[in-house]
Design a protein around this motif. Structure first.
Motif, short mmCIF file in Angstrom:
data_model
loop_
_atom_site.label_atom_id
_atom_site.label_comp_id
_atom_site.label_asym_id
_atom_site.label_seq_id
_atom_site.Cartn_x
_atom_site.Cartn_y
_atom_site.Cartn_z
N ARG A 52 0.94 -1.09 0.08
CA ARG A 52 0.41 -0.27 0.26
C ARG A 52 0.64 0.85 -0.07
NH1 ARG A 52 -4.59 0.54 4.20
NH2 ARG A 52 -5.11 1.99 2.80
N ILE A 105 2.36 1.73 -3.62
CA ILE A 105 1.13 2.34 -4.52
C ILE A 105 1.15 3.68 -4.02
CG2 ILE A 105 -1.23 1.71 -4.97
CD1 ILE A 105 -0.89 -1.09 -4.37
N ARG A 106 1.06 3.90 -2.38
CA ARG A 106 1.17 5.61 -2.56
C ARG A 106 2.06 6.57 -2.72
NH1 ARG A 106 0.81 5.46 2.77
NH2 ARG A 106 -1.63 4.99 3.30
N THR A 107 2.55 5.74 -3.04
CA THR A 107 3.91 6.76 -3.68
C THR A 107 4.17 7.04 -4.54
OG1 THR A 107 5.49 5.98 -1.12
CG2 THR A 107 6.86 6.61 -3.31
N GLN A 108 3.92 5.63 -5.98
CA GLN A 108 3.31 5.68 -6.78
C GLN A 108 2.87 6.95 -7.56
OE1 GLN A 108 3.01 1.66 -8.71
NE2 GLN A 108 5.48 0.73 -7.99
N ARG A 109 1.96 6.90 -7.09
CA ARG A 109 0.24 7.92 -6.89
C ARG A 109 1.17 9.18 -6.82
NH1 ARG A 109 -4.41 5.03 -4.31
NH2 ARG A 109 -5.24 2.98 -5.62
N PHE A 110 1.27 9.71 -5.64
CA PHE A 110 2.06 11.19 -5.32
C PHE A 110 3.12 10.86 -6.72
CE2 PHE A 110 5.35 13.02 -3.30
CZ PHE A 110 4.86 14.48 -3.88
N ASN A 152 3.74 10.47 -9.69
CA ASN A 152 2.82 10.22 -10.59
C ASN A 152 2.23 11.52 -11.10
OD1 ASN A 152 4.43 8.03 -12.62
ND2 ASN A 152 2.33 6.69 -11.70
N SER A 153 2.02 12.27 -9.61
CA SER A 153 1.19 13.50 -9.90
C SER A 153 1.82 14.46 -10.29
CB SER A 153 0.03 13.23 -8.64
OG SER A 153 1.12 13.66 -7.29
#
Length: 55
Positions: free
Chosen positions: A21, A24-29, A31-32
């Motif tokens: 988790r 995934i949170r790091t990847q989303r951040f 990528n933003s």
């Protein structure tokens, strides 16, 4: 199996879920962030290299 072995197994499982988790949170951040900033810190290169290795 005693209770400690079961508890240790559950702790290991929960730890893996927590790690997934967080990744995934790091990847989303990451990528933003704007593309030029991601390029400056090497995010696309590091991410694609990791995906090719199978991790």
């Amino acid at each position: 199996m005693n209770g400690f072995t079961i508890l240790r197994g559950m702790q290991h499982y929960v730890g893996k879920i927590r790690t997934m988790r967080n990744e995934i949170r790091t990847q989303r951040f990451m990528n933003s962030l704007p593309a030029d900033l991601r390029k400056d810190i090497g995010w696309p290169d590091m991410y694609s290299e990791r995906r090719h290795r199978g991790n």
